[in-house]
Write a protein that holds these residues in place. Structure first.
Motif, PDB file in Angstrom:
ATOM      1  N   MET A   1       1.290  -1.035   0.261  1.00 21.31           N
ATOM      2  CA  MET A   1       0.168   0.233   0.160  1.00 21.31           C
ATOM      3  C   MET A   1       1.520   1.884   0.077  1.00 21.31           C
ATOM      4  SD  MET A   1      -3.538   0.347   2.341  1.00 21.31           S
ATOM      5  CE  MET A   1      -3.046  -1.562   3.643  1.00 21.31           C
ATOM      6  N   LYS A   2       0.211   1.977  -0.854  1.00 22.40           N
ATOM      7  CA  LYS A   2       0.732   3.440  -0.777  1.00 22.40           C
ATOM      8  C   LYS A   2       0.977   4.381   0.481  1.00 22.40           C
ATOM      9  CE  LYS A   2       3.442   3.618  -5.322  1.00 22.40           C
ATOM     10  NZ  LYS A   2       4.718   3.566  -5.586  1.00 22.40           N
ATOM     11  N   PRO A   3       1.458   5.115   0.958  1.00 18.93           N
ATOM     12  CA  PRO A   3       1.277   5.843   2.206  1.00 18.93           C
ATOM     13  C   PRO A   3       0.610   7.099   1.811  1.00 18.93           C
ATOM     14  CG  PRO A   3       3.331   5.725   1.631  1.00 18.93           C
ATOM     15  CD  PRO A   3       2.941   5.323   0.716  1.00 18.93           C
ATOM     16  N   THR A  32     -14.035  -2.781   1.861  1.00 20.39           N
ATOM     17  CA  THR A  32     -13.989  -4.210   1.463  1.00 20.39           C
ATOM     18  C   THR A  32     -13.897  -4.082   0.301  1.00 20.39           C
ATOM     19  OG1 THR A  32     -15.727  -4.657   1.528  1.00 20.39           O
ATOM     20  CG2 THR A  32     -15.443  -5.184   3.514  1.00 20.39           C
ATOM     21  N   LEU A  35      -9.847  -1.195  -0.323  1.00 20.95           N
ATOM     22  CA  LEU A  35      -8.529  -1.568   0.763  1.00 20.95           C
ATOM     23  C   LEU A  35      -8.318  -2.836   0.057  1.00 20.95           C
ATOM     24  CD1 LEU A  35      -9.254  -1.165   3.869  1.00 20.95           C
ATOM     25  CD2 LEU A  35      -7.337  -0.165   3.329  1.00 20.95           C
ATOM     26  N   ASP A  36      -8.309  -3.675  -0.565  1.00 17.52           N
ATOM     27  CA  ASP A  36      -8.054  -4.781  -1.250  1.00 17.52           C
ATOM     28  C   ASP A  36      -7.323  -4.126  -2.045  1.00 17.52           C
ATOM     29  OD1 ASP A  36      -8.316  -7.459  -2.603  1.00 17.52           O
ATOM     30  OD2 ASP A  36      -9.749  -7.630  -3.740  1.00 17.52           O
ATOM     31  N   LYS A  39      -3.982  -2.727  -1.382  1.00 19.59           N
ATOM     32  CA  LYS A  39      -2.900  -3.717  -1.476  1.00 19.59           C
ATOM     33  C   LYS A  39      -2.347  -3.491  -2.939  1.00 19.59           C
ATOM     34  CE  LYS A  39      -5.057  -5.980   2.983  1.00 19.59           C
ATOM     35  NZ  LYS A  39      -5.479  -6.977   3.758  1.00 19.59           N
ATOM     36  N   LEU A  40      -3.197  -3.613  -3.973  1.00 22.86           N
ATOM     37  CA  LEU A  40      -2.458  -4.040  -4.797  1.00 22.86           C
ATOM     38  C   LEU A  40      -1.968  -3.135  -5.725  1.00 22.86           C
ATOM     39  CD1 LEU A  40      -5.171  -6.438  -5.665  1.00 22.86           C
ATOM     40  CD2 LEU A  40      -3.168  -7.497  -5.307  1.00 22.86           C
ATOM     41  N   GLN A  41      -2.174  -2.754  -5.177  1.00 23.78           N
ATOM     42  CA  GLN A  41      -1.397  -1.268  -6.006  1.00 23.78           C
ATOM     43  C   GLN A  41      -2.058  -0.118  -7.030  1.00 23.78           C
ATOM     44  OE1 GLN A  41       2.404   0.266  -5.679  1.00 23.78           O
ATOM     45  NE2 GLN A  41       2.566  -0.260  -3.222  1.00 23.78           N
TER      46      GLN A  41
END
Lengths: 316, 211
Positions: A1-3, A32, A35-36, A39-41
């Motif tokens: 994840m990017k900040p 849901t 965020l998924d 995480k994969l950007q």
């Protein structure tokens, strides 16, 4: 994840204005799907506005005899509401056909409408995807296209909208209420919320940048038999290959929306006139102009047969 | 909070050590990628209650509730399986409801009450669902079990509260804790050992005792 930086929204109007004027801002509710993707950007917001504290979680009767569903009403709460179960059974059925118990406890009404496609090429950042990276191409066309769209698609994108809830809402003629960044409000018929991809598949809805969904309203109940039939590769916790949301009256008339086949819940009102004549006649109108791939042409037959089953169930 | 903790030699410690050793040759062979400029992490204060105990933490905003529990509070009962909401190993109960702790940020849980497997029961005072899982062999390797148990406890509550499911014959009648209802409602918890039938039996026993 990017900040990313994070804040809690204090009002709908402020949240909409801030989102419109701060580059890289996203609203987060259930989170849901977002965020998924973070995480994969695939999603890389620089700022998150948490809208969970804004209320917007009530289901109220409208003066017209319908229901106004707050944007933050969780899928579980919407499916469990006794008025929904009694008068809009289609919606309750569609909700419990989607996701898992854990996800339905978090996922919200507005978030469900705005969730992104589950096209495997959208998710695979090593592949071209016009939706994820405009202009890069579409790996799905000519690729593994079995779960993807057969109608309303374009040369640029054949992704489907994954929601079950939205298919039921489309059949029920729901309206989406929003607040724009300038503070004005509008009501968007759900038929006009999701755009077809054309040459710009990355622009998915009619919402303006920062525009905030506050509620979804349902018109007064229309009676009839409510059936949501979802066909999928496993019996639970899977996206639809084809789903049928139907409200069928005693005289055989009714409404049908289809999920799993198009970039938006697919409904053709003109095709519904054929309902008393049977599924084949309705499917012909619903699917006119379809452009399936060799891998997903089975969906055309599946729509007709699933609809035939639903119509038989309604008569029984 | 100090990131390094004295762990007794446990199965977990052994697995971490083994994994690090096995990974070494791969790292040595790969060329180090040039460092990419990254925006600085953003930190936030979070207070929440975990298993009845108030906790105050300063966290990178990116920290999921799952990583908060495991890496910051050393509550490693909650497991990381897929980290994408598909397997259910991370299931915990927040304000009385089961959720995937991997798909939610800790900063979104200011003031919330979190219950993990460690808070449901202890080895000396097992929760009835924990006892039933043991009695019915509701697991083999055990990795998915904390999530399964948190989910199972919540499923029985959801049935009691009248939440309908995909297999409920009627939307307006109160749902019953039948085998089909348990199986449908537990579909967000995957078990690669295939202990499903025994999990359903454990749940049926607890549901029967409650009825």
């Amino acid at each position: 994840m990017k900040p990313f930086t994070y804040e809690r929204a204090t009002s709908v109007k402020d949240a909409a204005a801030k989102a419109a004027h701060t580059p890289g801002t996203k609203f987060i509710a259930g989170g849901t799907n977002l965020l998924d993707l973070m995480k994969l950007q695939i999603e890389t917001p620089a700022h998150l506005i948490d809208v969970n504290g804004l209320g917007l979680d009530a289901i109220d009767a409208t003066p017209e005899g319908g229901l106004r569903i707050g944007a933050l009403v969780r899928n579980t709460d919407l499916a469990s509401d006794m008025r929904v179960r009694r008068d809009y059974g289609l919606l309750s059925r569609a909700l419990v056909a989607g996701a898992s118990g854990q996800l339905r406890n978090k996922a919200t009404t507005a978030g469900n409408l705005l969730q992104r496609t589950r096209c495997p090429y959208f998710y695979d950042t090593n592949q071209p995807c016009n939706k994820r990276q405009p202009g890069s191409g579409c790996a799905a066309i000519g690729g593994f296209s079995r779960p993807l769209g057969v109608i309303g698609t374009s040369e640029a994108c054949i992704a489907t909208h994954p929601s079950d809830m939205a298919v039921a809402m489309r059949a029920l003629d729901a309206t989406v209420e929003t607040v724009k960044p300038d503070g004005t409000t509008r009501a968007i018929p759900i038929a006009q919320l999701h755009r077809l991809p054309g040459t710009t598949p990355h622009i998915e809805t009619a919402l303006e940048h920062g525009e905030f969904i506050t509620a979804v309203t349902l018109p007064k109940p229309i009676g009839g038999t409510h059936i949501y039939h979802k066909v999928r590769d496993r019996a639970s916790y899977a996206f639809a290959l084809v789903s049928i949301a139907a409200v069928i009256q005693k005289d055989g008339t009714g409404r049908v929306a289809v999920g799993g086949i198009a970039p938006r819940p697919w409904r053709v009102e003109a095709a519904e006139a054929a309902m008393p004549r049977g599924a084949t006649a309705v499917a012909k109108g619903l699917l006119a102009g379809a452009k399936p791939t060799h891998e997903n042409a089975f969906k055309l037959t599946l729509v007709e047969r699933t609809l035939a089953g639903v119509m038989a169930e309604a008569r029984a | 909070m100090d990131g390094i903790h004295d762990l007794e030699l446990s199965r977990r410690g052994m697995m971490i050590g083994t994994a690090a050793t096995a990974a070494l040759p791969t790292i040595a062979m790969a060329e180090a990628p040039p460092p990419r400029p990254q925006p600085a992490p953003s930190m936030a204060q979070v207070s929440l209650e975990v298993n009845g105990k108030p906790q105050q933490l300063e966290l990178d905003t990116r920290t999921t509730l799952l990583d908060t529990l495991r890496e910051h509070l050393q509550l490693t009962g909650t497991k990381k399986g897929c980290d994408h909401g598909q397997c259910g190993a991370c299931t915990v109960i927040v304000n009385g409801r089961r959720i995937n702790s991997c798909l939610t940020l800790a900063v979104m849980h200011q003031g919330d009450k979190v219950t993990t497997i460690e808070g449901l029961g202890t080895p000396d005072h097992l929760h009835p669902m924990q006892a039933a899982f043991i009695k019915h062999d509701g697991y083999q390797c055990g990795y998915c079990t904390p999530g399964q148990i948190c989910s199972a406890v919540s499923v029985l509550n959801e049935i009691k509260e009248g939440v309908p499911s995909h297999v409920s014959a009627s939307l307006t009648d109160a749902p019953q804790p039948t085998n089909m209802e348990m199986r449908e409602r537990m579909s967000g918890n995957i078990c690669r050992c295939g202990a499903y039938s025994n999990i359903a039996e454990a749940m049926a026993e607890v549901a029967g005792a409650q009825a």
